[in-house]
Design an enzyme around this catalytic site. Structure first.
Site, PDB file in Angstrom:
ATOM      1  N   ASP A   1       0.838  -1.207   0.000  1.00 40.02           N
ATOM      2  CA  ASP A   1       0.000   0.000   0.000  1.00 40.02           C
ATOM      3  C   ASP A   1       0.871   1.255   0.000  1.00 40.02           C
ATOM      4  O   ASP A   1       0.356   2.381  -0.032  1.00 40.02           O
ATOM      5  CB  ASP A   1      -1.031  -0.015   1.146  1.00 40.02           C
ATOM      6  CG  ASP A   1      -0.393  -0.055   2.520  1.00 40.02           C
ATOM      7  OD1 ASP A   1       0.844  -0.118   2.614  1.00 40.02           O
ATOM      8  OD2 ASP A   1      -1.159  -0.021   3.517  1.00 40.02           O
ATOM      9  N   SER A   2       2.205   1.064  -0.006  1.00 44.70           N
ATOM     10  CA  SER A   2       3.121   2.183  -0.281  1.00 44.70           C
ATOM     11  C   SER A   2       2.785   2.808  -1.627  1.00 44.70           C
ATOM     12  O   SER A   2       3.190   3.942  -1.909  1.00 44.70           O
ATOM     13  CB  SER A   2       4.573   1.695  -0.273  1.00 44.70           C
ATOM     14  OG  SER A   2       4.725   0.565  -1.115  1.00 44.70           O
TER      15      SER A   2
ATOM     16  N   GLU B   1       9.625  -4.024  10.351  1.00 49.85           N
ATOM     17  CA  GLU B   1      10.018  -2.732   9.765  1.00 49.85           C
ATOM     18  C   GLU B   1      10.585  -1.790  10.825  1.00 49.85           C
ATOM     19  O   GLU B   1       9.996  -1.590  11.893  1.00 49.85           O
ATOM     20  CB  GLU B   1       8.792  -2.087   9.085  1.00 49.85           C
ATOM     21  CG  GLU B   1       9.136  -0.745   8.434  1.00 49.85           C
ATOM     22  CD  GLU B   1       8.121  -0.264   7.417  1.00 49.85           C
ATOM     23  OE1 GLU B   1       7.186  -1.011   7.075  1.00 49.85           O
ATOM     24  OE2 GLU B   1       8.264   0.898   6.960  1.00 49.85           O
TER      25      GLU B   1
HETATM   26  O1  KIV Z   1       3.632  -1.024   1.581  1.00 48.92           O
HETATM   27  C1  KIV Z   1       4.757  -1.530   1.433  1.00 48.92           C
HETATM   28  O2  KIV Z   1       5.410  -1.388   0.379  1.00 48.92           O
HETATM   29  C2  KIV Z   1       5.290  -2.335   2.525  1.00 48.92           C
HETATM   30  C3  KIV Z   1       6.733  -2.736   2.490  1.00 48.92           C
HETATM   31  C4  KIV Z   1       7.607  -1.561   2.554  1.00 48.92           C
HETATM   32  C5  KIV Z   1       7.048  -3.730   3.531  1.00 48.92           C
HETATM   33  O3  KIV Z   1       4.574  -2.657   3.433  1.00 48.92           O
END
Ligand code: KIV
Length: 281
Positions: A55-56, A193
């Site tokens: 969700d990044s 994280e």
């Molecule tokens: O949303 C994302 O890309 C993530 C990763 C950075 C672990 O959760």
């Protein structure tokens, strides 16, 4: 007999079982993010084990300040696109904010859509003991779950910023407890994280499922980064844990600036890039 036998063993489809085996065999797991087929295809061809539709995407692709506004429909869209580029990697997708926190029934329906309509092979959820019941429901409904502990970006307003987590002894004890609970609930893996390397090592030793670190040192069973961060494509900010392997944003700006000049000066298109009416394509 094959006259030119390949030295590389044929790569196999990665499944949740492969990841467990990799931990047992002490082979490190390589993970990256993708939100569409073009990138997913390149990661898959490079030998990446797990592709996460994170969700990044809300920050990297949509330009938002955090991940909270990402919707299920957006994740379905990104997951469908990424799934078109994946052949061998395990495709995991993030459940966005508010799609699993309200109650387990909603979580099952939403995760089911990400798998059935999006093509995900597993889902990722953020949080510890509070979501154990939901994880059990998902797993018993046939949906593999990856956990996410430490700095969980959907809780950024509770933390008050993107700061290092699990710093005190008390917090580290809770982190290990949470990891054990996620394992018991049926998670096949846990992302850790932005926590101290020592704490990540302790979690990794405390559970049999693989841990995947991001800003968690090199004692985890695997590593993940946001692809656009490590390629230097997303340059708004750069956490210390990101290693840059390219500066693609600079290359794009330089290429596009040359195109701008060529169009403005009239040098593009040239004769070789134009049709004179006698040739075909
Ligand atoms: O949303 C994302 O890309 C993530 C990763 C950075 C672990 O959760």
């Amino acid at each position: 007999m094959n006259p030119s036998p390949s030295r590389e063993p044929a790569r196999e489809k990665v499944t949740v079982r492969t990841l467990r085996r990799m931990k047992r065999e002490k082979r490190l797991i390589v993970c990256l993010t993708a939100y569409e087929a073009l990138t997913a295809r390149m990661l898959d061809a490079s030998g990446v084990d797990v592709i996460l539709v994170g969700d990044s995407a809300g920050m990297v692709m949509a330009g938002r300040k955090d991940t909270l506004g990402v919707t299920l429909e957006e994740m379905l869209h990104f997951t469908r696109w990424a799934s078109q580029g994946v052949e061998l990697a395990l495709l995991v997708t993030d459940m966005p904010f508010l799609t699993y926190q309200v109650n387990p029934d909603e979580a099952v329906r939403n995760a089911g859509r990400l798998m059935a309509e999006g093509g995900a092979e597993a889902v990722k959820l953020e949080g510890g003991k509070h979501i154990v019941g939901t994880i059990k429901r998902l797993v018993s409904a046939g949906m593999p779950v990856m956990g996410h502990l430490g700095l969980t970006p959907q809780s950024i307003n509770v933390f008050g910023g993107y700061m290092l987590q699990a710093v005190s002894d008390e917090e580290q004890k809770r982190l290990i407890e949470d990891a054990r609970l996620l394992e018991e609930a049926g998670c096949f893996s846990i992302v850790l994280e932005k926590i101290p390397a020592g704490a990540a090592e302790e979690v990794t030793a405390a559970v049999e499922i693989p841990t995947i670190g991001i800003g968690a040192g090199n004692g985890c069973d695997g590593q993940i980064l946001v692809t656009q961060d490590m390629l230097g494509l997303f340059t708004e900010f750069r956490p210390r844990f990101v290693r840059r392997y390219a500066n693609i944003a600079e290359d794009i700006i330089s290429a596009v600036s040359r195109y701008v000049e060529d169009v403005r000066s009239g040098s593009f298109p040239g004769p070789d890039e134009s049709y004179d009416g006698r040739e075909g394509q």
